[in-house]
Design an enzyme around this catalytic site. Structure first.
Site, mmCIF file in Angstrom:
data_model
loop_
_atom_site.group_PDB
_atom_site.id
_atom_site.type_symbol
_atom_site.label_atom_id
_atom_site.label_comp_id
_atom_site.label_asym_id
_atom_site.label_seq_id
_atom_site.Cartn_x
_atom_site.Cartn_y
_atom_site.Cartn_z
ATOM 1 N N GLU A 152 0.812 -1.225 0.000
ATOM 2 C CA GLU A 152 0.000 0.000 0.000
ATOM 3 C C GLU A 152 0.845 1.275 0.000
ATOM 4 O OE1 GLU A 152 -2.920 -0.439 3.162
ATOM 5 O OE2 GLU A 152 -4.193 -1.605 1.829
ATOM 6 N N GLU A 307 -6.368 -8.314 -0.944
ATOM 7 C CA GLU A 307 -6.811 -8.391 0.453
ATOM 8 C C GLU A 307 -8.300 -8.121 0.526
ATOM 9 O OE1 GLU A 307 -4.874 -5.776 3.215
ATOM 10 O OE2 GLU A 307 -2.906 -6.099 2.318
HETATM 11 C C1 GLA Z 1 -4.296 -3.016 4.751
HETATM 12 C C2 GLA Z 1 -2.898 -3.576 4.865
HETATM 13 C C3 GLA Z 1 -2.829 -4.827 5.652
HETATM 14 C C4 GLA Z 1 -3.702 -4.762 6.867
HETATM 15 C C5 GLA Z 1 -5.116 -4.496 6.417
HETATM 16 C C6 GLA Z 1 -6.108 -4.492 7.550
HETATM 17 O O1 GLA Z 1 -4.949 -3.336 3.608
HETATM 18 O O2 GLA Z 1 -2.297 -3.768 3.620
HETATM 19 O O3 GLA Z 1 -1.477 -5.033 6.033
HETATM 20 O O4 GLA Z 1 -3.261 -3.743 7.711
HETATM 21 O O5 GLA Z 1 -5.155 -3.243 5.823
HETATM 22 O O6 GLA Z 1 -7.409 -4.278 7.080
#
Ligand code: GLA
Ligand code: ZN
Length: 662
Positions: A152, A307
């Protein structure tokens, strides 16, 4: 460019075994449970730097070798992560220059994650050596199918190195200080720069009100992040040219221009955390769908849902569990819109740390006898039945223009009201289009317009070079264009067009906008059109129809009776203008007319609002987010999820999903 070519629809999640290195029993149990859950793809080692390089220059990769070997032995593939999303304490302590500097000039201390300077040669050096070592050791490991670099990307650094890089960027962009001063209109308030060294990033201690500077800085942040990604990926591309590279992108994120950034990636991947179970799941679903369509359009290829949560998150103000059916529905929604994987954060709940209560496939109980685990198994089974869809793409006749520099400029623009709600307006139009039962591409104004019948460009305040001309050509060649209030005010540097708004779109739209009125929160005007009065809010462009025909007028105020909705027929096409922010009922009626005139054909007619439909390859997905049982009319076919024959009037239960092979 290497492609993401999976022999299956991927299913799995972030797997962080570095947290459990002293528990071989748990690592072995993980593999058994992964098989049981129908998982075939894990993202391994995100944030594992402290375990991979416990001391400077000392790499410990054996544990990771063990993990990849076990995954492979179980027939599970992996996206291997590079760990640059967080760095070990020893590094920050010895080389504080790897840490970020805030806009006020203060350098951060060690801590959190994503806390690095994106210019620092020292940090880039560490990343380069780590990534090269990982690529050498694991690049040909049979489990590894791609690189998940960092995590991210986001944020910015204001250190002296970044200021220097910013000045270089500005020199390359503008050539001369004269051109820069002109583009930023620095004559106002004596802001003229006389030496490049005077340029500094926007900061609350100095300049925040120079819109040209703000915009240039935001562009630079994307530019410099892309440069960092290039540096991250360089050893991977050199040593493992066949492995595709991605990084996980975020929901409606405005910190980076993903259309630019994704040029550095081989495929896009996305982290999706919609707030299911709120007052309006249909609205939530539309926003989720918008992001999926954006992800698909970034590379014009399927993306990875990198994710999502199998149950709840732990960072929203209220973290609700998914209601029965929602896990399968929300996972397949991503697939319907173009995802080739469904992955979770994370595989197993952490025992401690800030995310210990974030949903995971395996909870603290450690076994499979849970609702969440069964939900995950159901997704695994569904993906197996849908196998073969990977690689296919929805084909859209309709495109929605969503543009980051436009968003930045509009958010920065002072007047005619502080909150202009660009994203809300974009999402309202998106929802109205999707409710009509079509696939929609989400593109920015620099993308090609060929192949679309309809382009909707909400609040296209900024017109970047050639966009207006290409949109005008699009209309002349038979396309239909829809624009709304605040269109065509400024050029790519935020300089106003002279000679009348909407500037270079004036010919296409056939109108001239003389003024714009702003309404208070709660205040309404209305659009008189087709014998109805539709409420409208916030912004009211006062326009003159030049070559356009007036189809709707304002109902109230001193501009009652003046044009509010127009259509300009030009060449073979038409350009519509909605001079205000109308209510949803207006958009529903409006797009009915626009679709029929533009020849846009819905996948399913007369869809209840909140049922999302998409066509991917030979499969038509219908997904019920309305919170009520509904009936829809399906084409003849077989439900790929159950094998049953379908067709005609069909009941779709609450949170129900159907995948009809037609
Ligand atoms: C983000 C991060 C993850 C985690 C999630 C939790 O997407 O990339 O490492 O912290 O949020 O929702
Ligand atoms: Zn920096």
């Amino acid at each position: 460019m290497p492609e993401l070519k999976l022999p299956f629809l991927g299913h799995g999640g972030d797997y962080n075994p570095d947290q459990w290195r002293d528990r071989p029993d748990i690592l072995a149990e993980d593999i058994r449970l992964m098989k049981l859950a129908g998982c075939n793809l894990m993202s391994v080692g995100i944030f594992a730097w402290a375990a991979l390089e416990p001391e400077e220059g000392v790499y410990d990769f054996d544990w990771l070798q063990g993990v990849l070997d076990s995954l492979h032995a179980a027939g599970i593939s992996a996206f291997l992560a590079t760990p640059s999303g967080a760095r070990p304490a020893w590094m920050s302590q010895k080389y504080p220059q790897v840490l970020r500097v805030r806009p006020d000039g203060l350098r951060n201390l060690h801590g959190e994650r994503h806390n690095h300077c994106f210019t620092s040669p020292v940090y880039r050096g560490f990343v380069n050596r780590m990534n090269a070592a990982l690529a050498r050791r694991f690049g040909s490991h049979p489990a590894v199918v791609g690189w998940h670099i960092s995590n991210e990307y986001g944020g910015e650094c204001h250190c002296e190195k970044c200021q220097q890089a910013f000045r270089e960027y500005l020199k390359a962009r503008y050539g001369t200080l004269k051109a820069l001063n002109n583009a930023w209109w620095t004559g106002f308030w004596s802001k003229t720069y006389t030496d490049w060294s005077q340029l500094h990033s926007p900061t609350p201690l100095g300049e925040t009100g120079l819109h040209g500077l703000n915009l240039a800085w935001r562009r630079f942040v994307t530019h410099q992040t892309a440069d960092f990604i290039r540096a991250e990926a360089e050893p991977l591309r050199a040593l493992t040219p066949d492995l595709p590279v991605t990084t996980n992108l975020m929901e409606l994120f405005d910190g980076l221009d993903y259309f630019e950034l994704s040029k550095e990636l081989d495929f896009a991947s996305y982290d999706s955390y919609p707030r299911w179970g709120g007052p309006d799941d249909a609205k939530t679903a539309a926003a989720a769908a918008f992001n999926y369509d954006l992800m698909r359009c970034l590379k014009q290829k399927p993306f990875a849902l990198m994710e999502s949560t199998p149950s709840q998150v732990n960072w929203q103000p209220v973290c609700k569990l998914k209601k029965p059916g929602m896990h399968l529905l929300s996972s397949l929604q991503a697939v319907a819109h173009g995802a080739d994987t469904v992955q979770y954060f994370q595989w197993r709940k952490s025992r401690g740390g800030s995310e210990k209560f974030h949903g995971a496939v395996v909870g603290h109980s450690g076994h499979e006898h849970t609702r969440v685990f069964r939900d995950v198994q159901a997704v695994g089974a569904a993906l197996e039945r849908l196998n073969g869809l990977q690689g296919d793409m929805p084909v859209a006749e309709v495109a929605l223009l969503y543009d980051l520099p436009n968003r930045w400029a509009l958010d920065d623009c002072q007047g005619p009201r502080r909150e202009k709600h660009y994203m809300d307006v974009v999402l309202e139009h998106y929802r109205a289009l999707k409710d009509k039962g079509v696939d929609v591409d989400v593109i920015d104004q620099m993308r090609g317009f060929d192949g679309y019948k309809l382009i909707v460009a909400p609040m296209l305040y900024m017109l970047r070079p050639s966009a207006a001309q290409r949109l005008t050509e699009f209309v002349k060649n038979g396309g239909t264009l829809v624009c709304t209030a605040m269109t065509g005010r400024v050029d790519e540097d935020d300089l106003c067009f002279l000679g009348g708004f909407p500037g270079p779109l004036r010919e296409a739209l056939g109108i001239w906008c003389e003024d714009i009125d702003a309404l208070y929160d709660g205040e309404e005007n209305a659009i008189d059109m087709g014998g109805k009065a539709y409420p409208c809010i916030e912004l009211c462009d006062l326009i003159h129809a030049e070559t356009a025909r007036v189809l709707g007028t304002y109902e109230k105020d001193f501009y009652a009776g003046e044009p509010c909705v127009t259509r300009n027929d030009l060449g073979g096409g038409a350009a519509w203008y909605i001079a205000t922010r109308p209510c949803l009922e207006f958009l529903d009626d409006f797009y009915k007319v626009v679709f029929s005139r533009a020849g846009v054909v819905p996948l399913i007619e007369n869809l209840p609002s909140g049922v999302d439909v998409c066509r991917r390859g030979d499969t038509l997905f219908a997904m019920n987010f309305t919170g009520k049982p509904v009936e829809i009319t399906l084409p003849e076919g077989t439900n790929a999820l159950t094998g049953e024959k379908l067709g005609g009037a069909t009941a779709l239960p609450v949170n129900g999903v159907m995948a009809v092979r037609v």
